[in-house]
Motif scaffolding. Structure first.
Motif, short mmCIF file in Angstrom:
data_model
loop_
_atom_site.label_atom_id
_atom_site.label_comp_id
_atom_site.label_asym_id
_atom_site.label_seq_id
_atom_site.Cartn_x
_atom_site.Cartn_y
_atom_site.Cartn_z
N ALA A 144 -7.92 17.64 30.15
CA ALA A 144 -7.01 16.75 29.69
C ALA A 144 -7.63 15.61 28.98
O ALA A 144 -7.05 15.47 27.76
CB ALA A 144 -6.14 16.49 30.60
N ASP A 145 -8.51 15.13 29.62
CA ASP A 145 -9.24 13.86 28.68
C ASP A 145 -9.87 14.42 27.75
O ASP A 145 -9.79 13.74 26.62
CB ASP A 145 -10.18 13.23 29.97
CG ASP A 145 -10.92 12.18 29.37
OD1 ASP A 145 -10.48 11.08 28.97
OD2 ASP A 145 -12.11 12.27 28.89
N VAL A 146 -10.54 15.45 27.68
CA VAL A 146 -11.40 15.76 26.24
C VAL A 146 -10.42 16.27 25.28
O VAL A 146 -10.37 15.75 24.20
CB VAL A 146 -12.35 16.84 26.43
CG1 VAL A 146 -12.65 17.49 25.08
CG2 VAL A 146 -13.48 16.59 27.63
N ARG A 147 -9.20 16.81 25.32
CA ARG A 147 -8.21 17.21 24.74
C ARG A 147 -7.51 16.12 23.76
O ARG A 147 -7.19 15.82 22.89
CB ARG A 147 -7.32 18.29 25.26
CG ARG A 147 -7.76 19.73 25.46
CD ARG A 147 -6.88 20.70 25.96
NE ARG A 147 -7.33 21.83 26.71
CZ ARG A 147 -7.60 22.90 25.76
NH1 ARG A 147 -7.24 22.75 24.54
NH2 ARG A 147 -8.25 23.90 26.17
N ALA A 148 -7.17 15.29 25.01
CA ALA A 148 -6.50 13.76 24.45
C ALA A 148 -7.31 13.06 23.53
O ALA A 148 -7.06 12.63 22.62
CB ALA A 148 -6.24 12.90 25.71
N ARG A 149 -8.54 12.85 23.77
CA ARG A 149 -9.66 12.32 23.11
C ARG A 149 -9.57 12.96 21.64
O ARG A 149 -9.75 12.24 20.45
CB ARG A 149 -11.08 12.16 23.39
CG ARG A 149 -11.05 11.10 24.84
CD ARG A 149 -12.27 11.05 25.46
NE ARG A 149 -12.12 10.31 26.74
CZ ARG A 149 -12.29 8.71 26.43
NH1 ARG A 149 -12.42 8.05 25.22
NH2 ARG A 149 -12.26 7.72 27.62
N THR A 150 -9.91 14.38 21.42
CA THR A 150 -9.93 14.95 20.65
C THR A 150 -8.61 14.84 19.47
O THR A 150 -8.94 14.25 18.09
CB THR A 150 -9.92 16.40 20.64
OG1 THR A 150 -11.14 16.84 21.41
CG2 THR A 150 -10.09 17.58 19.39
N ILE A 151 -7.71 14.87 20.13
CA ILE A 151 -6.20 14.68 19.50
C ILE A 151 -6.15 13.46 18.82
O ILE A 151 -5.91 13.05 17.56
CB ILE A 151 -4.92 14.88 20.19
CG1 ILE A 151 -4.97 16.24 20.54
CG2 ILE A 151 -3.59 14.26 19.48
CD1 ILE A 151 -4.08 16.49 21.83
N TYR A 152 -6.31 12.36 19.60
CA TYR A 152 -6.11 11.01 19.14
C TYR A 152 -7.44 10.34 18.22
O TYR A 152 -6.79 9.94 17.03
CB TYR A 152 -6.40 9.95 20.51
CG TYR A 152 -6.02 8.47 20.10
CD1 TYR A 152 -4.74 8.18 19.77
CD2 TYR A 152 -7.07 7.68 20.52
CE1 TYR A 152 -4.40 6.86 19.50
CE2 TYR A 152 -6.71 6.23 20.37
CZ TYR A 152 -5.69 5.79 19.83
OH TYR A 152 -5.33 4.59 19.43
N LEU A 153 -8.58 10.87 18.46
CA LEU A 153 -9.52 10.29 17.41
C LEU A 153 -9.45 10.93 16.31
O LEU A 153 -9.77 10.34 15.20
CB LEU A 153 -11.09 10.65 18.16
CG LEU A 153 -11.08 9.78 19.49
CD1 LEU A 153 -12.45 10.41 19.78
CD2 LEU A 153 -11.49 8.21 19.11
#
Length: 209
Positions: free
Chosen positions: A150-159
């Motif tokens: 979840a953390d990696v996916r969130a960072r990918t989306i947001y960045l």
């Protein structure tokens, strides 16, 4: 509340001064958000400003509050909004990137530029980034993803989106919409259903044709 002075007439309103400050921030940066240019822009006297704000710093703080409430507040709300599937939840977040009433990308760029010269604003931006990342990460956790994923996916989306904003990427609506299904699938690992896309497209006045 609008206010009138007996001796010099119209003094504006706090919303009017704040909107003028917002316009100047977007047009030419925080250094131009000063009382004299604002008064000239509004056709008011400098003294009118002090009916509504103690000083320039209070006005700048109001700008930061406006940015935080709109961009961070709405992104969190969209991440927490009801969705039947993770793809639909992702589309709820994508609403922010296409609807200025939810997320103001120009305002975001202006505040991030401001942060380059102000440690206090940088701290505000970093706090906002973490709040937004946490909200998107928890959206994935809600749909059964492990915390690490979840953390990696969130960072990918947001960045990716912050990259769009920082690069001031211009993309017409049709081109953006054609990429949306692919983005959803890459970000979530799930392809959006046609009915989910249809609802999303309709919200933004787009017809897939």
């Amino acid at each position: 509340m609008e206010q009138i002075s007996n001796d010099s007439g119209w003094r504006g309103s706090p919303e009017g001064w704040l909107e003028a400050a917002y316009d100047l921030l977007l047009e030419s940066g925080v250094d131009t958000v000063r009382i004299s240019p604002l008064a000239k822009k509004l056709g008011l006297s400098r003294t009118s400003f002090y009916w509504f704000f103690k000083d320039r710093e209070e006005l700048l703080a109001a700008l930061v509050t406006r940015w935080r409430d709109k961009n961070t507040g709405n992104l969190v709300k969209q991440a927490e909004a009801y969705a039947e599937t993770v793809a639909e939840a992702m589309l709820n977040v994508f609403d922010c990137w296409l609807d200025k009433s939810l997320f103001d990308s120009q305002f975001e760029f202006a505040v991030r530029s401001w942060a380059l010269q102000s440690p206090d604003i940088l701290a505000e931006v970093q706090k906002a980034d973490q709040t937004r990342l946490d909200a998107v990460s928890q959206m994935f956790v809600r749909f059964g993803y492990k915390e690490s994923s979840a953390d990696v996916r969130a960072r990918t989306i947001y960045l990716v989106q912050i990259g769009y904003i920082s690069m001031q990427t211009k993309e017409d609506l049709a081109a953006r919409m054609k990429r949306i299904p692919g983005y959803v699938e890459i970000f979530t690992g799930k392809a959006p259903q046609k009915r989910e896309l249809d609802r999303f497209f309709a919200r933004h006045g787009y017809s897939a044709g």
